[in-house]
Each structure stands twice: as C-alpha cells, then as structure tokens.
Design an enzyme around this catalytic site. Structure first.
Site, mmCIF file in Angstrom:
data_model
loop_
_atom_site.group_PDB
_atom_site.id
_atom_site.type_symbol
_atom_site.label_atom_id
_atom_site.label_comp_id
_atom_site.label_asym_id
_atom_site.label_seq_id
_atom_site.Cartn_x
_atom_site.Cartn_y
_atom_site.Cartn_z
ATOM 1 N N SER A 1 0.836 -1.202 0.000
ATOM 2 C CA SER A 1 0.000 0.000 0.000
ATOM 3 C C SER A 1 0.868 1.248 0.000
ATOM 4 O O SER A 1 1.602 1.511 0.960
ATOM 5 C CB SER A 1 -0.905 0.018 1.233
ATOM 6 O OG SER A 1 -1.469 1.309 1.349
ATOM 7 N N HIS B 1 -1.102 -1.162 -4.460
ATOM 8 C CA HIS B 1 -2.376 -0.849 -3.787
ATOM 9 C C HIS B 1 -2.456 0.655 -3.529
ATOM 10 O O HIS B 1 -1.559 1.244 -2.930
ATOM 11 C CB HIS B 1 -2.465 -1.623 -2.470
ATOM 12 C CG HIS B 1 -3.785 -1.490 -1.769
ATOM 13 N ND1 HIS B 1 -4.906 -2.211 -2.120
ATOM 14 C CD2 HIS B 1 -4.165 -0.699 -0.731
ATOM 15 C CE1 HIS B 1 -5.918 -1.885 -1.332
ATOM 16 N NE2 HIS B 1 -5.500 -0.962 -0.481
ATOM 17 N N ASP C 1 -4.734 3.726 -2.047
ATOM 18 C CA ASP C 1 -5.846 4.065 -1.143
ATOM 19 C C ASP C 1 -6.310 5.490 -1.384
ATOM 20 O O ASP C 1 -5.548 6.441 -1.202
ATOM 21 C CB ASP C 1 -5.370 3.936 0.313
ATOM 22 C CG ASP C 1 -5.116 2.492 0.694
ATOM 23 O OD1 ASP C 1 -6.072 1.698 0.632
ATOM 24 O OD2 ASP C 1 -3.966 2.164 1.046
ATOM 25 N N MET D 1 -8.906 8.334 -0.161
ATOM 26 C CA MET D 1 -9.762 8.712 0.983
ATOM 27 C C MET D 1 -10.263 10.134 0.805
ATOM 28 O O MET D 1 -9.503 11.021 0.408
ATOM 29 C CB MET D 1 -8.959 8.642 2.277
ATOM 30 C CG MET D 1 -8.291 7.304 2.513
ATOM 31 S SD MET D 1 -7.349 7.340 4.035
ATOM 32 C CE MET D 1 -6.638 5.697 4.016
ATOM 33 N N HIS E 1 -8.332 1.225 -4.150
ATOM 34 C CA HIS E 1 -9.286 1.031 -3.042
ATOM 35 C C HIS E 1 -9.907 2.384 -2.702
ATOM 36 O O HIS E 1 -9.256 3.242 -2.112
ATOM 37 C CB HIS E 1 -8.491 0.449 -1.859
ATOM 38 C CG HIS E 1 -9.277 0.282 -0.599
ATOM 39 N ND1 HIS E 1 -8.662 0.044 0.622
ATOM 40 C CD2 HIS E 1 -10.611 0.320 -0.331
ATOM 41 C CE1 HIS E 1 -9.587 -0.059 1.564
ATOM 42 N NE2 HIS E 1 -10.773 0.114 1.014
ATOM 43 N N MET F 1 -12.093 4.740 -0.676
ATOM 44 C CA MET F 1 -12.786 4.964 0.605
ATOM 45 C C MET F 1 -13.455 6.322 0.508
ATOM 46 O O MET F 1 -13.053 7.291 1.158
ATOM 47 C CB MET F 1 -11.769 4.895 1.751
ATOM 48 C CG MET F 1 -11.320 3.467 2.056
ATOM 49 S SD MET F 1 -9.763 3.378 2.941
ATOM 50 C CE MET F 1 -8.627 3.421 1.558
ATOM 51 N N MET G 1 -11.711 -5.566 5.256
ATOM 52 C CA MET G 1 -10.912 -4.642 6.070
ATOM 53 C C MET G 1 -10.599 -5.321 7.399
ATOM 54 O O MET G 1 -11.503 -5.714 8.133
ATOM 55 C CB MET G 1 -11.680 -3.337 6.347
ATOM 56 C CG MET G 1 -11.817 -2.386 5.181
ATOM 57 S SD MET G 1 -10.278 -1.785 4.413
ATOM 58 C CE MET G 1 -9.283 -1.264 5.801
ATOM 59 N N GLY H 1 -1.015 1.590 9.695
ATOM 60 C CA GLY H 1 -0.342 1.365 10.967
ATOM 61 C C GLY H 1 -1.230 0.995 12.139
ATOM 62 O O GLY H 1 -0.806 1.107 13.299
ATOM 63 N N ASP I 1 -6.828 -6.324 4.074
ATOM 64 C CA ASP I 1 -6.202 -4.999 4.124
ATOM 65 C C ASP I 1 -6.222 -4.434 5.541
ATOM 66 O O ASP I 1 -7.293 -4.147 6.079
ATOM 67 C CB ASP I 1 -6.976 -4.075 3.164
ATOM 68 C CG ASP I 1 -6.298 -2.725 2.980
ATOM 69 O OD1 ASP I 1 -5.224 -2.509 3.551
ATOM 70 O OD2 ASP I 1 -6.874 -1.896 2.249
HETATM 71 C C1 DX5 Z 1 -6.388 1.671 5.425
HETATM 72 C C2 DX5 Z 1 -5.938 1.333 4.041
HETATM 73 C C3 DX5 Z 1 -4.827 0.359 3.991
HETATM 74 C C4 DX5 Z 1 -3.581 0.826 4.684
HETATM 75 C C5 DX5 Z 1 -2.985 -0.399 5.297
HETATM 76 O O1 DX5 Z 1 -7.591 2.341 5.393
HETATM 77 O O2 DX5 Z 1 -7.005 0.772 3.284
HETATM 78 O O3 DX5 Z 1 -4.540 -0.054 2.662
HETATM 79 O O4 DX5 Z 1 -2.654 1.429 3.844
HETATM 80 O O5 DX5 Z 1 -1.903 -0.018 6.055
HETATM 81 P P1 DX5 Z 1 -1.181 -0.989 7.089
HETATM 82 O O6 DX5 Z 1 -0.676 -2.162 6.293
HETATM 83 O O7 DX5 Z 1 -0.120 -0.135 7.656
HETATM 84 O O8 DX5 Z 1 -2.223 -1.410 8.102
HETATM 85 ZN ZN ZN Z 2 -6.490 -0.155 1.253
#
Ligand code: DX5
Ligand code: ZN
Length: 221
Positions: free
Chosen positions: A9, A34, A36, A38, A67, A69, A138, A146, A176
């Site tokens: 990611s 990947h 993300d 948001m 992905h 969100m 999720m 993190g 994820d």
């Molecule tokens: C969180 C994201 C993840 C995130 C995962 O909302 O969808 O893809 O980057 O990060 P780690 O692997 O650090 O939990």
């Molecule tokens: Zn993600």
C-alpha cells in the site's frame, strides 16, 4: 502450493520519494500496487487524488489495485478507468445501488471489487458475490495505516470462502490492514488470496526483502 498476491500500500510510502518507492515495488516480487483513495467524509482522513495517482501510474509497471474509501464512488468510475486502474474496489457501506456500481465498473473495463468494513457481515454479499472479481475484507477500520489487526478477520475470511464456494463464484479474497509476516500464513490458510501491506513494507529497513519474506511466509515456504 499457494500463490498469494502481495499488494504493497503506497499510503505508507515516502511521498517525497514517490517515484523511488513505486520503482521499489516494480522491482520486487509484489503483484499489485495498492492505492488508497480517501475523501475525508467516508473516512476521517484524506490521502491523495487524481494528479498523484496519475504520477504513480506513470512509473508503475504492475496492475493498479485502487481502493476507494469515498462516498458516491460512481462519480469517478470513468476517471479511474482513464487513470489505468486494473481493479476498482468500492465500499459496501458507501454504495446505495451496489449492483449498478459493480456493473458500471466492469462496463468501464476494470475488475470490480467490494470492500467490507469490520462491522459489515459477509452474508450481505449473498446476492452480489457472483458478480464480483474481488472482495476486500478490512482487517482494521479504514482511514489510516499502521493500525492493529482485528482478530475476527479470520472468521470472516472463512465465511466468505464458504459463500464463494457455495455460489460457485470466483472472487479473490483480499485482506487490508495490519498485515505482516506474523499473520500472513494464518490469513492464507483461512482463504486469503491477496495481502495488502503498508507500514510493514515501507517502514521496514529493506522493503524489497520484506516483500519477499511476506510472500514466502504467506505461501508457506
Ligand atoms: C487503510 C488502508 C490500507 C492501509 C494499510 O484504510 O485501506 O490499505 O494502507 O496499512 P497498514 O498495512 O499499515 O495497516
Ligand atoms: Zn487499502
């Protein structure tokens, strides 16, 4: 022998050195980038938007696993197709007309994924699973990298695997949040096909080596 896909990611990448970090993924045994997205509404955080994704796409050599969100993702399906997304995943909780959204993603030439928040039950996919290319479970609450892995995820993977087999469907199972070599084998044993990892990869000293280890552990080698 299992062949787990690894999707680092980029949320955890060094944005000041984004090209370097994308190229690191290119040169690794990872399978997908990947990405993300948001919006600060569906989740309490804002990540990056179209110009940054365009820059990532300009350097990436592997499929883009996007992905979303965001609320009302239908508005941007065409845009993500133009940006070169291979997989476009929307959240179950953000779609009023999920069936229509999934069809629109496929009509735009992408693979369609649906993501479920930790509180969303697998059974809600009974009527859509056969249309899906991927289901993203999720294993943290979306919005931040993190965070700690939620243990109930294993049960959800098993329930999803059972649903996929019962319906003779072919959706991949992607996990994820909070993924590391600590839980990778248990996740693939439960039925996971794709593991997303942000912090575990990019905060490690040797990300290339970390991706290799994650894949080996996931495949039980
Ligand atoms: C969180 C994201 C993840 C995130 C995962 O909302 O969808 O893809 O980057 O990060 P780690 O692997 O650090 O939990
Ligand atoms: Zn993600």
């Amino acid at each position: 022998m299992q062949k787990t896909k690894i999707a680092p990611s980029l949320l955890a990448a060094d944005f000041g050195n984004l090209q370097r970090d994308v190229e690191m993924v290119n040169n690794s045994v990872a399978d997908w980038h990947h990405i993300d997205v948001m919006d600060g509404v569906f989740v309490p955080n804002i990540s990056y938007g179209m110009p940054v994704i365009k820059a990532i796409q300009g350097h990436a050599t592997k499929p883009l696993d996007v992905h979303l969100m965001i609320i009302d993702p239908d508005r941007y399906i065409g845009t993500f197709a133009e940006l070169g997304a291979t997989v476009l995943t929307v959240h179950y909780e953000a779609c009023t007309h999920l069936h229509r959204t999934v069809q629109a993603i496929k009509a735009a030439g992408m693979k369609a994924g649906v993501a479920l928040n930790p509180h969303t039950n697998i059974s809600l996919l009974e009527d859509t699973i056969s249309d899906l290319d991927l289901v993203l479970i999720m294993s943290v609450n979306p919005g931040f990298g993190g965070q700690s892995f939620i243990e109930n995820t294993y049960e959800k993977i098993k329930a999803l695997k059972e649903l996929i087999q019962r319906k003779n469907a072919s959706a991949l199972i992607e996990i994820d949040g909070g993924v590391s070599t600590e839980n990778a084998k248990k996740l693939t044993d439960a039925g996971a096909d794709v593991l997303v990892a942000g912090s575990f990869v990019f905060k490690s000293e040797k990300p290339l080596q970390t991706i290799l280890e994650l894949k080996s552990v996931a495949d039980g080698k």
